[in-house]
Write an enzyme that holds these catalytic residues in place. Structure first.
Site, mmCIF file in Angstrom:
data_model
loop_
_atom_site.group_PDB
_atom_site.id
_atom_site.type_symbol
_atom_site.label_atom_id
_atom_site.label_comp_id
_atom_site.label_asym_id
_atom_site.label_seq_id
_atom_site.Cartn_x
_atom_site.Cartn_y
_atom_site.Cartn_z
ATOM 1 C CG HIS A 67 -5.694 -1.576 -0.481
ATOM 2 N ND1 HIS A 67 -4.809 -1.460 -1.422
ATOM 3 C CD2 HIS A 67 -5.242 -1.046 0.588
ATOM 4 C CE1 HIS A 67 -3.864 -0.735 -0.829
ATOM 5 N NE2 HIS A 67 -4.102 -0.530 0.183
ATOM 6 C CB SER A 120 -0.903 -0.118 1.285
ATOM 7 O OG SER A 120 -1.964 1.052 1.111
ATOM 8 C CG ASP A 151 -6.624 -2.151 -4.286
ATOM 9 O OD1 ASP A 151 -7.317 -1.467 -3.619
ATOM 10 O OD2 ASP A 151 -5.554 -2.614 -3.980
#
Length: 316
Positions: free
Chosen positions: A297, A182, A268
């Site tokens: 995600h 991330s 995502d």
């Protein structure tokens, strides 16, 4: 259904966006890195009394972009034979470096670990001043002026972690990997594009990729705060987008020299797949991508960490 997934991946593989670099982009980063080199690292290590006796764990602080003490772990196997490969980890947005035990899967294999609390997050503070800082979160701090912007400091903090690793006699300077997911994945790509010392880069569902498209496609995550800022201040649309070009991995990724593995979840909503592919498709270094058609995600894939361990072991 399989054909649908294949068609989606083929479309992503064909996506090659134009760069959005400003004329002074390269000069900006060259000057930024030169300024960082001229500042002392001021590293400090305090050994921790940690209950796992097969390792030696330190609380590490070092100065990154400015005089902010960046907080990190520096963890070594107790028994050191020869030079150690080193893994440098960066966490996700609003996260932290986790516990020392989180890294045992690497330490028992003989890796050294540096795990960083990113500026303003975890235990790391932020001594910088920002002329624009009204949204209460990091992604918009200093966003109107590229020299002030939060991610300028974060990326340099990451480069300085490599400086620390290379200063240690027990570390093999030719076997350094940068790993993150991330926000941490975005930092990993950025640091590896600004510094050619890493041999390996692992960036899972990275942020700050093809930012213009990401802001258009994402439904959750930090860049939505940028949209809220622009909702309040439509007069700043042009300077904000201009600032973001300097920190968009799209505009630096062609400088990556390390072998790179990226992962992407096709569902995502935080770091959408097409912007990530836009960066991946422009990387010139040896690379691979792990695609998870039904993951978002969270990347809650049972064997994904096993694949990461295998990838690092095979290539570092």
């Amino acid at each position: 259904m399989l054909r649908h997934i294949q068609d989606t991946i083929q479309q992503l593989q064909a996506y090659r966006p134009e760069l959005t670099k400003m004329p002074d982009h390269d000069a900006f980063w060259s000057q930024t890195l030169q300024e960082a080199k001229e500042r002392p690292l001021n590293e400090q290590l305090i050994e921790m009394d940690y209950p796992i006796k097969q390792i030696t764990a330190y609380e590490l602080t070092y100065h990154g972009f400015d005089e902010t003490p960046i907080q990190a772990y520096y963890i070594l196997p107790k028994k050191i034979e020869g030079k150690l490969p080193c893994l440098i980890f960066f966490h996700g947005y609003a996260g932290h470096k986790n516990s020392v035990s989180h890294y045992m899967k690497w330490l028992i294999q003989g890796y050294a670990v540096i795990a960083v609390d990113v500026r303003g997050q975890g235990k790391t503070g932020d001594y910088s001043k920002y002329s624009s800082d009204e949204m209460g979160t990091w992604v918009t701090k200093g966003i109107l002026i590229k020299e002030e912007y939060y991610y300028r400091k974060v990326y340099v903090d990451g480069v300085r972690a490599i400086d620390f690793a290379c200063s240690r006699e027990e570390i093999d300077k030719d076997r350094i990997a940068i790993i993150g997911a991330s926000m941490g994945g975005g930092i990993a790509l950025a640091v590896s594009s600004l510094d050619n010392r890493p041999k390996l880069t692992v960036a899972d569902v990275p942020n700050m990729c093809d930012v213009g498209l990401a802001m258009k496609q994402k439904f959750e995550g930090s860049l939505t705060v940028v949209e809220k800022f622009l909702h309040r201040h439509p007069e700043y649309i042009e300077p904000v987008y201009t600032t973001l070009t300097y920190f968009d991995n799209l505009n630096n990724c062609e400088n990556i020299t390390s072998k790179t593995r990226i992962s992407v979840g096709l569902k995502d909503l935080v770091c959408p797949p097409m912007p990530i592919y836009g960066v991946y498709n422009r990387i010139k270094a040896e690379k691979s991508i792990e695609v998870f058609p039904f993951s978002g995600h969270d990347m809650a894939i049972i064997d994904h960490m096993d694949k990461t361990i295998q990838f690092v072991n095979d290539n570092l």
